[in-house]
Design a protein around this motif. Structure first.
Motif, PDB file in Angstrom:
ATOM      1  N   LYS A  30       0.875  -1.168   0.000  1.00  0.00           N
ATOM      2  CA  LYS A  30       0.000   0.000   0.000  1.00  0.00           C
ATOM      3  C   LYS A  30       0.911   1.216   0.000  1.00  0.00           C
ATOM      4  N   TRP A  94      -7.687   4.188  -4.022  1.00  0.00           N
ATOM      5  CA  TRP A  94      -8.725   4.729  -3.162  1.00  0.00           C
ATOM      6  C   TRP A  94      -8.177   5.847  -2.293  1.00  0.00           C
ATOM      7  N   ARG A  95      -9.114   6.555  -1.641  1.00  0.00           N
ATOM      8  CA  ARG A  95      -8.745   7.598  -0.680  1.00  0.00           C
ATOM      9  C   ARG A  95      -8.634   6.959   0.699  1.00  0.00           C
ATOM     10  N   ASP A  96      -7.517   7.217   1.345  1.00  0.00           N
ATOM     11  CA  ASP A  96      -7.291   6.733   2.703  1.00  0.00           C
ATOM     12  C   ASP A  96      -8.098   7.595   3.668  1.00  0.00           C
ATOM     13  N   ASP A  98      -7.197   9.697   5.775  1.00  0.00           N
ATOM     14  CA  ASP A  98      -6.737  11.092   5.852  1.00  0.00           C
ATOM     15  C   ASP A  98      -6.878  11.826   4.513  1.00  0.00           C
ATOM     16  N   THR A 100      -5.601  10.924   1.577  1.00  0.00           N
ATOM     17  CA  THR A 100      -4.520  10.637   0.633  1.00  0.00           C
ATOM     18  C   THR A 100      -4.961   9.556  -0.348  1.00  0.00           C
ATOM     19  N   VAL A 102      -4.269   6.460  -2.334  1.00  0.00           N
ATOM     20  CA  VAL A 102      -3.310   5.363  -2.225  1.00  0.00           C
ATOM     21  C   VAL A 102      -3.612   4.300  -3.265  1.00  0.00           C
TER      22      VAL A 102
END
Length: 166
Positions: A30, A94-96, A98, A100, A102
């Motif tokens: 990841k 995808w969006r983490d 926070d 971000t 990833v």
């Protein structure tokens, strides 16, 4: 004693295996999907191009490299590019928590990498059948191949990440 051609072939195989191990390990990690510079693929492709040209200069028959051999080499890169685009489309982006963006490749990406390298080396067997003097061209061009297909996959993933970020 090892000849210069055998030594060069051994170096190509070792470089190719090291590059492949590095690539495969990074596929399933990841990682942030930041706008990727294509530095690693360009470096791999440049080193691989040098090794491929050197091999052809040292091993090509006096009348030149047969068109069939060049066509098989190009076919390998085209197939590799298609598999790379498929791999890039399978990487999860995808969006983490926070925010971000990833990316992480599933096991399928590793399998597709192994299939792609197998196709490349399989074409080397065909090249050997066409011209025994060029046996080893697939190994000599492996680093070039890895650089090109890594670049294609990176571009696909990068584009998907940009669309998600927007």
């Amino acid at each position: 004693m090892m000849s210069a051609a055998d030594s060069s072939l051994a170096v190509n195989v070792v470089l190719g295996l090291l590059a492949l191990a590095w690539i495969l390990s990074r596929q399933v990690q990841k990682r942030p999907a930041k706008p990727s510079s294509l530095r690693a693929p360009v470096i791999l492709a440049a080193v691989g191009l040098y090794e491929t040209v050197s091999f052809l200069q040292d091993s090509a028959p006096a009348q030149g490299v047969p068109v069939t051999v060049l066509a098989l080499l190009v076919l390998g890169v085209v197939i590799g590019g298609a598999l790379a685009a498929w791999r890039g489309s399978q990487v999860r982006v995808w969006r983490d928590a926070d925010g971000t963006v990833v990316r992480q490749g599933p096991a399928l990406t590793v399998l597709l990498w192994l299939v792609a390298v197998g196709v490349h080396l399989g074409l080397d067997v065909l090249i050997d059948h066409v011209d025994h003097g060029l046996s080893g061209l697939g190994s000599a061009s492996l680093v070039l191949y890895l650089g090109v297909v890594l670049g294609v996959q990176s571009l696909v993933v990068q584009r998907r990440a940009q669309l998600l970020a927007a």
